[in-house]
Design an enzyme around this catalytic site. Structure first.
Site, PDB file in Angstrom:
ATOM      1  N   TYR A   1      -0.945 -24.925  -4.958  1.00  0.00           N
ATOM      2  CA  TYR A   1      -1.326 -25.871  -6.073  1.00  0.00           C
ATOM      3  C   TYR A   1       0.195 -24.720  -7.054  1.00  0.00           C
ATOM      4  O   TYR A   1       0.565 -23.531  -7.131  1.00  0.00           O
ATOM      5  CB  TYR A   1      -1.806 -25.896  -6.775  1.00  0.00           C
ATOM      6  CG  TYR A   1      -3.567 -25.971  -5.754  1.00  0.00           C
ATOM      7  CD1 TYR A   1      -3.137 -27.398  -6.223  1.00  0.00           C
ATOM      8  CD2 TYR A   1      -3.754 -25.437  -5.045  1.00  0.00           C
ATOM      9  CE1 TYR A   1      -4.795 -28.050  -5.666  1.00  0.00           C
ATOM     10  CE2 TYR A   1      -4.962 -25.818  -4.590  1.00  0.00           C
ATOM     11  CZ  TYR A   1      -5.434 -27.468  -4.362  1.00  0.00           C
ATOM     12  OH  TYR A   1      -6.562 -28.319  -3.872  1.00  0.00           O
TER      13      TYR A   1
ATOM     14  N   ASP B   1     -11.524 -26.586 -17.120  1.00  0.00           N
ATOM     15  CA  ASP B   1     -10.486 -26.790 -18.077  1.00  0.00           C
ATOM     16  C   ASP B   1      -9.793 -27.250 -19.232  1.00  0.00           C
ATOM     17  O   ASP B   1     -11.448 -26.496 -19.829  1.00  0.00           O
ATOM     18  CB  ASP B   1      -9.940 -28.023 -16.482  1.00  0.00           C
ATOM     19  CG  ASP B   1     -11.270 -29.250 -16.502  1.00  0.00           C
ATOM     20  OD1 ASP B   1     -11.292 -29.733 -17.723  1.00  0.00           O
ATOM     21  OD2 ASP B   1     -11.330 -29.548 -15.766  1.00  0.00           O
TER      22      ASP B   1
ATOM     23  N   ASP C   1      -9.185 -33.752  -9.392  1.00  0.00           N
ATOM     24  CA  ASP C   1      -9.262 -34.134 -10.025  1.00  0.00           C
ATOM     25  C   ASP C   1      -8.968 -34.738 -10.956  1.00  0.00           C
ATOM     26  O   ASP C   1      -7.515 -34.398 -11.523  1.00  0.00           O
ATOM     27  CB  ASP C   1      -9.835 -32.815 -10.735  1.00  0.00           C
ATOM     28  CG  ASP C   1     -11.190 -31.859 -10.376  1.00  0.00           C
ATOM     29  OD1 ASP C   1     -11.570 -32.503  -9.505  1.00  0.00           O
ATOM     30  OD2 ASP C   1     -10.971 -30.454 -10.987  1.00  0.00           O
TER      31      ASP C   1
END
Length: 244
Positions: A66, A80, A38
């Site tokens: 991650y 987010d 993203d």
């Protein structure tokens, strides 16, 4: 030109922005990637060039690793930091021991309902387009695996953590689900992909570096597939490098 290119995707670029940049700057017709990032995320994007695009299917199921930052006390439309804030209420201090217990409960096989702001198709429509139009689709849970989930630093209300997971795991939805289990809201404020399969971020080239070189020098950054098969990575070293 054929081969694999490891790119450190910058903030606010889409994965397709990176693909288009490589196509135009180095005049390569066929460019694809294995695993979308993203715009809010940075880090490793694995690109395939020329005839190597035929091999994407061999890599797209690779597990991922991650580094992420989670914020407590805030729920957003997209789970987010880019989404509209739905609720915002900083909770009372939560002990680190409680947070570690909740994090541990997500390790293993989980059923994860994807976020509504996602590219998943429902009756031929993208879920995020439906959500933006005020139509909330009913998304079915999907089986995912969290191989490891480790808190690296806790400074209330923020948590820095590392995770290794199967393909298709939404880190921002995990942050939201952890918040629910902690009886407060949660969202993902930052995300860096440090590994995809055997490829690591430490071997990736930045967009700034790619802008400064010509097509002849570009070939020095391209990995041929026999060499790619021989790559190995040290996961712990990779995480320590980016957790500073």
């Amino acid at each position: 030109m054929n081969g694999i290119l490891l790119v450190d995707k910058p903030l606010e670029w889409t994965s397709h922005d990176v693909v288009n940049f490589i196509r135009r700057r180095f005049r390569i017709k066929k460019v694809g990637h294995a695993g979308t990032l993203d715009p809010i995320a940075t880090g490793l994007l694995v690109l395939f060039l020329g005839q190597s695009t035929k091999s994407i299917k061999d890599y797209e199921n690779d597990d991922k690793e991650y580094l992420a930052v989670m914020g407590l006390g805030c729920k957003t439309f997209s789970d987010d930091g880019t989404g509209e804030v739905i609720t915002h209420s900083i909770p009372a201090y939560i002990p680190e021991s409680r947070i570690r217990d909740v994090f541990s409960s997500f390790v293993g096989t989980i059923e994860q309902v994807p976020p509504h702001v996602s590219a998943i198709k429902v009756n031929g429509k993208r879920s995020y387009k439906m959500a933006l139009a005020g139509e909330i689709a009913e998304l079915q849970p999907r089986t995912r695996t969290i191989y490891s989930l480790e808190i690296l630093h806790y400074n209330f209300p923020y948590i820095i953590f590392s995770m290794a997971c199967s393909r298709g795991t939404y880190v921002r939805k995990l942050c939201s689900d952890i918040g629910v289990k902690l009886n407060c809201s949660g969202y993902m404020s930052n995300l860096i992909r440090v590994r995809s399969g055997k490829f690591t971020l430490s071997d990736a080239v930045s967009i700034a570096s790619l802008k400064s070189i010509n097509r002849d020098d570009f070939s020095n950054f391209v990995i041929n597939q026999p060499d790619a098969l021989a790559l190995r990575c040290d996961k712990k070293t990779e995480l320590r490098r980016y957790a500073r």
